[in-house]
Scaffold this active site. Structure first.
Site, mmCIF file in Angstrom:
data_model
loop_
_atom_site.group_PDB
_atom_site.id
_atom_site.type_symbol
_atom_site.label_atom_id
_atom_site.label_comp_id
_atom_site.label_asym_id
_atom_site.label_seq_id
_atom_site.Cartn_x
_atom_site.Cartn_y
_atom_site.Cartn_z
ATOM 1 N N ASP A 67 -11.164 1.228 -15.603
ATOM 2 C CA ASP A 67 -10.617 2.562 -15.356
ATOM 3 C C ASP A 67 -9.435 2.881 -16.259
ATOM 4 O O ASP A 67 -8.928 2.022 -16.977
ATOM 5 C CB ASP A 67 -10.202 2.703 -13.887
ATOM 6 C CG ASP A 67 -9.553 1.427 -13.341
ATOM 7 O OD1 ASP A 67 -8.765 0.806 -14.062
ATOM 8 O OD2 ASP A 67 -9.852 1.061 -12.195
ATOM 9 N N ASN A 136 -7.054 -0.283 0.733
ATOM 10 C CA ASN A 136 -8.015 0.533 1.482
ATOM 11 C C ASN A 136 -9.464 0.176 1.149
ATOM 12 O O ASN A 136 -10.387 0.879 1.534
ATOM 13 C CB ASN A 136 -7.766 2.023 1.231
ATOM 14 C CG ASN A 136 -7.950 2.420 -0.227
ATOM 15 O OD1 ASN A 136 -8.257 1.578 -1.089
ATOM 16 N ND2 ASN A 136 -7.768 3.698 -0.522
ATOM 17 N N HIS A 138 -10.705 -0.149 -1.991
ATOM 18 C CA HIS A 138 -11.242 0.397 -3.238
ATOM 19 C C HIS A 138 -11.437 -0.699 -4.281
ATOM 20 O O HIS A 138 -10.725 -1.700 -4.303
ATOM 21 C CB HIS A 138 -10.383 1.556 -3.777
ATOM 22 C CG HIS A 138 -9.085 1.153 -4.417
ATOM 23 N ND1 HIS A 138 -7.872 1.598 -3.958
ATOM 24 C CD2 HIS A 138 -8.803 0.376 -5.489
ATOM 25 C CE1 HIS A 138 -6.907 1.121 -4.717
ATOM 26 N NE2 HIS A 138 -7.447 0.373 -5.654
ATOM 27 N N GLU A 143 -12.576 5.176 -4.309
ATOM 28 C CA GLU A 143 -11.891 5.281 -3.038
ATOM 29 C C GLU A 143 -12.889 5.438 -1.884
ATOM 30 O O GLU A 143 -14.040 5.855 -2.096
ATOM 31 C CB GLU A 143 -10.949 6.494 -3.052
ATOM 32 C CG GLU A 143 -9.930 6.489 -4.179
ATOM 33 C CD GLU A 143 -8.747 5.569 -3.916
ATOM 34 O OE1 GLU A 143 -8.794 4.801 -2.927
ATOM 35 O OE2 GLU A 143 -7.777 5.604 -4.698
#
Length: 242
Positions: A67, A136, A138, A143
């Protein structure tokens, strides 16, 4: 799934680096999927050490990063392009033209995503994809959502993710709210996935990702479907695993 637990961060970093080094030793033209953040830094230091000791050459290796932030130039000190140069690329014999990181300043972001996937396809399957794990669930910047994109795409970063990344930026800088990230489908095409997780604060999400239901609300849980998943955790991160 092969879960390896270590009683020190140093041993974990060494083991992760040895997996990558041995892959490149066997296949000097290996395709590596790389990650950023705090987790891989020690691994990259070990890879640099292996290179300096003459154990491995990266001159024929091709890399693809997971990313990049939207809106940051490659030379911005918090871009992942800059991160990779500082932590790995500038210290080994890798050829710059063989390194691939999404371009966060592209005029047409969707086209940049499409071309990034095309470059991955042209290079062949990624041999090892290095992954970290967000609080979380990811992976990359995928996400939790009702639906996940399979290919490289632009994502709006969750507030929790932005807060976690805020420590890397000064008070006068705004944490980017978007990123380009490989999709889960692209990630799962890799021959081997190597998930590395450190710290007690990740113990709950490690348990959920590896032993809970497979759901898009925990993107990392989809890693359970991969036939060659290697998980490296320290004792704190793996404390809730059975």
């Amino acid at each position: 799934m092969n879960i390896l637990k270590f009683n020190s961060e140093a041993k974990l970093n060494e083991a992760a680096a040895r997996i990558i080094t041995s892959t490149v030793q066997v296949n000097p033209s290996a395709v590596l999927g790389l990650a950023t953040g705090g987790t891989p830094i020690g691994i990259y230091k070990e890879l640099v050490k292996d290179y300096n000791e003459g154990l491995v050459s990266f001159s024929r290796v091709t890399t693809f990063n997971l990313d990049e932030y939207v809106g940051l130039s490659p030379d911005h000190h918090q871009s992942y392009s800059h991160y990779m140069k500082e932590n790995l690329f500038n210290h080994v014999d890798i050829v710059a033209e063989r390194t691939n990181i999404p371009f966060g300043l592209a005029d047409q972001l969707e086209e940049e995503c499409r071309q990034y996937d095309e470059r991955i396809e042209a290079a062949g399957r990624i041999d090892i994809q290095l992954l970290g794990l967000g609080h979380n669930g990811h992976i990359g910047f995928n996400e939790p959502e009702d639906e996940l994109s399979s290919s490289t795409h632009v994502v709006n970063l969750a507030e929790e993710t932005k807060q976690a990344n805020a420590r890397f930026f000064t008070e006068t800088e705004e944490v980017p709210s978007q990123a380009i990230t490989m999709g889960v489908g692209t990630i799962l095409k890799a021959k081997m996935l190597m998930l590395v997780v450190k710290g007690a604060d990740k113990a709950e999400i490690v348990k959920r990702a590896l032993t809970g239901p497979v759901t898009t609300q925990c993107p990392a849980s989809l890693l359970q479907t991969h036939p060659n998943l290697v998980v490296l955790v320290d004792e704190a991160a793996g404390s809730l695993l059975p």
